[in-house]
Structure formats: structure tokens, C-alpha cells
Design a protein around this motif. Structure first.
Motif, short mmCIF file in Angstrom:
data_model
loop_
_atom_site.label_atom_id
_atom_site.label_comp_id
_atom_site.label_asym_id
_atom_site.label_seq_id
_atom_site.Cartn_x
_atom_site.Cartn_y
_atom_site.Cartn_z
N ASN A 170 3.58 -0.41 5.86
CA ASN A 170 2.89 -0.51 4.58
C ASN A 170 3.82 -1.12 3.53
OD1 ASN A 170 0.94 -0.23 2.58
ND2 ASN A 170 1.42 1.91 2.17
N PRO A 171 3.51 -2.31 3.02
CA PRO A 171 2.31 -3.10 3.26
C PRO A 171 2.29 -3.69 4.67
CG PRO A 171 3.84 -4.36 1.93
CD PRO A 171 4.42 -2.99 2.05
N ALA A 217 -5.57 0.04 -0.50
CA ALA A 217 -5.19 -1.21 0.15
C ALA A 217 -6.40 -1.68 0.94
CB ALA A 217 -3.98 -1.01 1.06
N SER A 275 -6.31 -7.13 -0.53
CA SER A 275 -4.93 -7.31 -0.08
C SER A 275 -4.83 -8.18 1.16
CB SER A 275 -4.28 -5.96 0.21
OG SER A 275 -4.22 -5.16 -0.96
#
Length: 476
Positions: free
Chosen positions: A179-180, A430, A434
């Protein structure tokens, strides 16, 4: 009747009807070659199915053998149910609060949108991709690998449906840092490394944002793969073994999505917002500290509580924001809104040609199966992963010309439908803002029921949310 010679034939007929209907449903008629086994099980009984349980002395099998038999049967049954009917899913983050809460356990119906035949048919049931979060030992075999096929379902995905799906950007995962997602990490890491080392900065200006992104992503890729102690082993996963996400479907194939000042528009019309829709608010007090009682009254999870001094930054629904505004110790409360800053690094597709932010996004058309579009260097950041990762084509750009499968290309025809997913906790999610579109082959199912809910902020037994037991999951 059970003792009559006809009863076994009646059982065979019933089993045969179910078996044939199942074969027709999955449209794989090779399974009909297995019908003699079904016939033998009920009629001829030539195959000694229980040979491994028999003892030479003719006595009853030992309890261990009986337990093994029961466990194997249960695992096979669970595996079949998990593929064709439903699976359990636990809400891990606050991205859908207040519609679904952290700690909700859901029954996810796979029959609603049609179950997928597994890409990895040989897998351990009830385990998504690895046997634990601390080891990358796979719970499945890479071979055999089946292509995408979805069976007939009860309905189709509709606007505002809450949907469970495989994470599209989860095809490649740094095991210690997920993450990301891998692709955003490559871009971010590449930019950071280039800023630290001037020798990595390009000598010539970029011809496009697509070229810019790939330049920095290549730097980031090399850094990530050369630092396993920080990022972990980089592993790849087939579609059905990527992590499961749950979000709300905001746009369907063919829709045009736009977000203006935190409000979603579909095909030019403002949509009705979910009842539990939340945005972040900046709250300033007269110096009064916000305590646990304040947060509990507003139902703000601990994971979402942020504050320093007399300033706080928390997600609230409109009704809860109005409640806070009327409190005597509140000096101001303002909804957060991210303004596009022209950098092209805020949201998908990460291009300055699309000056968007999470709260001011689009317009963006959803790709639809069979639709043909013009493909250019400018819109390539939008469609690159569709062309390559999702639909399996080779893509290259040389001297400003796009090549698909080694052929010059100015148009592209989509092979699948694509969806846009958002969290109801809009500033704590998210989602497609994204990483872009969700392909149809990533759709897992539809949550239909909360069968258990445990509050992670409390200890047992106070953590049990009794009022959410067997709660039906509605659109709003």
C-alpha cells in the motif's frame, strides 16, 4: 421404498438431472465423460470408492480414518460452495463506512453476477492467496491455468451496487509493502530517487506524460527489486488470487463519470448519494480537546481519528457534520476538497493532460465491450493497462507511434466491460480514482448479508455489534 431395487434408480435419475444441469450451466461438456463414475456410484458399484477405509480384519475404520474422511469431504464441499455459491468476506478498512463497518463479516453471493470458473482450479479452500500474512507460500498451483469464464447469474452489476472484486493493480505485489499498489510505488519511488540523484534526472524534456511516467517507473522498479529487505519479494498473482476489495459501483460500461466538488455525476446528472456517504472535515475547536466520548457519539472509528492542537481532521456524514457545527465549543467546520494542481500526479491516470483530483475528477467514459476508440499518446495513460494487463496485448511506443502486437495502431476495440468503484468514505478510500477501472473478469460477487460484526476498537464481549447480525446489505 428405500429397500426396493427401484430406489437406487430413482436416486440416479435425480443425481443425473442435477449433474447434467450443472454441466450445461458451466458449458464444459467434457465433464460428461465423468458420468460413468456417477452411474457406478449408484448402480454397478464396481469401483471400490471406500477401499482406503477398509480394514483386513473387517472391523470398523479407526476414528482417525473417519475424521480424515469427514475433513476431506468437508473441504471438497466448501471448495465447491466457495466457487459456485458464496464466500465469506471480512471488511478490513473503513472505506465503506457507514454503509459497511470495519469488522463486518459478509456472505458474498457469487450467483448474483454469475460465478467465475477459477483461473487456478487447484487451490486450498478458504485461503485467498498465501497461507499467512507473514509468508508468501502460495495456497494454489499455477498450473493448470484456465481462461476467464463466467457462468450465468441472477442479475448484472447495477449502479450503486456494493461489489466485491479482485484488486486490479494486485497482479504484482511487493510482499512487505502493498500500500499503495506496486505501480504507484514504482512511480513515487522513481521520482524520489531521481530527486535525490541528479544523474537520474532526464537530459531531455519528455514528449508526453506517458513517457515521463514510464521513465520514473523504470527507476522505481529497479529500486524496489533491489531492496527486498524493505519491499519484500515481488510476486505475481492470477486474477482470482488477487486480494479482494469491496467498494460501491458508481459507473457502468458506457457511462460517463464526473466528480465536481465532491458530487458524483453520471451522464451529466447528479446521482443520489448513499445515506452513509462521508467526507473529511477540518474541525477547529476553541481549545477543547475532542475525547473518546465525542468520537463514539459520532461513530468515528479509531483508525479515522486525526488531530493536533485544536485542529481535527475526521470523516463525517452530512448529518453528523451538522451536529458538530451546532456544538458550542466548535469554532469552524469545513468540508475538505482537493483542487487539481496541474501536476498530473494526484489521481488516475496520472497525467497533466487530465488535470483531475479525487474531488474534481473526469469526465471519463467507461470502456464497454465491443466499443472502438481512437488511441493516442495523450489518452494512452488511461487505456494502457486495459490493453496490456487486462486484455493481454503487447504494447510499444516508438518514435511517437503506438504499436499493439507489433502492428501500428490508431484504434482499439475493448474485449471486456469495465466499471468504476468508489468507497462511501470518500476521503479514506483507495479506489478507482487511484488505480482506474475494474475489469469484468475481476468481479467476485455481491455482499448480501452481514452475519457477524465485531468492533475492532473494543474488547470482547463489548466488541460484538448485536444490532448488525443478519443485517441485509442494501444499496443505500
Amino acid at each position: 421404498m428405500r429397500n426396493t431395487p427401484y430406489f437406487k434408480w430413482i436416486k440416479l435419475v435425480i443425481a443425473s438431472i442435477i449433474f447434467i444441469l450443472w454441466v450445461v450451466w458451466i458449458e464444459n461438456y467434457w465433464f460428461l465423460l465423468g458420468y460413468p463414475l456417477l452411474f457406478d456410484n449408484y448402480i454397478t458399484k464396481k469401483i471400490p470408492w471406500g477401499f482406503w477405509k477398509k480394514r483386513k480384519d473387517g472391523k470398523k475404520p479407526s476414528p482417525i480414518v473417519e475424521w480424515i474422511d469427514a475433513i476431506v469431504f468437508a473441504l471438497v464441499a466448501v471448495y465447491i460452495i466457495n466457487i459456485f455459491l458464496f464466500q465469506n468476506y471480512k471488511i478490513p478498512t473503513s472505506s465503506l463506512e457507514k454503509s459497511l463497518l470495519v469488522g463486518d463479516h459478509l456472505f458474498v453471493s457469487k450467483a448474483s453476477y454469475g460465478p467465475r470458473m477459477p483461473n487456478t482450479p487447484i487451490a486450498f479452500p478458504l485461503v485467498q492467496n498465501t497461507f499467512s500474512s507473514t509468508t508468501h507460500i502460495k495456497s494454489y498451483l499455477d498450473w493448470p491455468h484456465w481462461d476467464y469464464k463466467r457462468l450465468a447469474g441472477i442479475t448484472n452489476v447495477k449502479n450503486n451496487d456494493i461489489v466485491v472484486f479482485n484488486f486490479p493493480a494486485g497482479d504484482t505485489v511487493p510482499f512487505l509493502s502493498n500500500n499503495p499498489d506496486y505501480y504507484n510505488q514504482m512511480l513515487i519511488t522513481g521520482l524520489q530517487e531521481a530527486q535525490k540523484n541528479n544523474n537520474l534526472m532526464p537530459k531531455q524534456p519528455f514528449n508526453s506524460d506517458w513517457e515521463r511516467n514510464h521513465y520514473f517507473m523504470n527507476i522505481g522498479r529497479k529500486f524496489i527489486h533491489s531492496h527486498p529487505e524493505r519491499f519484500g519479494t515481488v510476486i505475481s498473482r492470477p486474477v482470482d488470487k488477487r486480494d479482494n476489495y469491496v467498494k460501491r459501483c458508481i459507473a457502468l460500461p458506457g457511462d460517463v463519470l464526473e466528480i465536481r466538488h465532491n458530487q458524483v455525476y453520471i451522464n451529466g446528472e447528479a446521482v443520489d448519494n448513499p445515506e452513509g456517504l462521508q467526507h473529511n472535515y477540518l474541525i477547529k475547536t476553541d481549545g477543547t480537546a475532542l475525547n473518546d466520548r465525542f468520537y463514539e457519539r459520532l461513530e468515528v472509528a479509531k483508525i479515522d481519528r486525526q488531530g493536533m492542537g485544536n485542529s481535527y481532521y475526521i470523516p463525517l456524514t452530512k448529518d453528523k457534520a451538522k451536529l458538530v457545527e451546532d456544538m458550542p465549543f466548535i469554532e469552524s467546520i469545513t468540508i475538505d476538497e482537493e483542487i487539481p494542481n496541474n501536476t498530473g500526479f494526484q489521481v488516475f491516470p496520472y497525467s497533466s493532460d487530465y488535470n483531475w483530483s479525487r474531488d474534481n475528477f473526469g469526465p471519463l467514459a467507461m470502456p464497454k465491450k465491443g466499443e472502438t476508440i481512437d488511441i493516442t499518446i495523450k489518452n494512452l495513460p488511461i487505456y494502457e493497462r486495459i490493453i496490456t494487463a487486462y486484455e493481454g496485448n503487447k504494447l510499444m511506443v516508438k518514435d511517437g507511434q503506438i504499436y499493439i502486437n507489433d502492428q501500428p495502431a490508431t484504434k482499439y476495440t475493448f474485449e471486456m466491460d469495465y466499471y468504476f468503484m468508489l468507497g462511501d468514505n470518500r476521503h479514506k478510500s483507495a479506489d478507482s480514482r487511484s488505480w482506474g477501472f475494474v475489469p469484468e473478469d475481476h468481479i467476485v460477487g455481491k455482499p448480501i448479508l452481514v452475519w457477524l460484526s465485531l468492533d475492532p476498537d473494543k474488547s470482547f464481549p463489548a466488541n460484538i455489534r448485536w444490532d448488525r447480525f443478519f443485517k441485509i446489505v442494501h444499496k443505500n
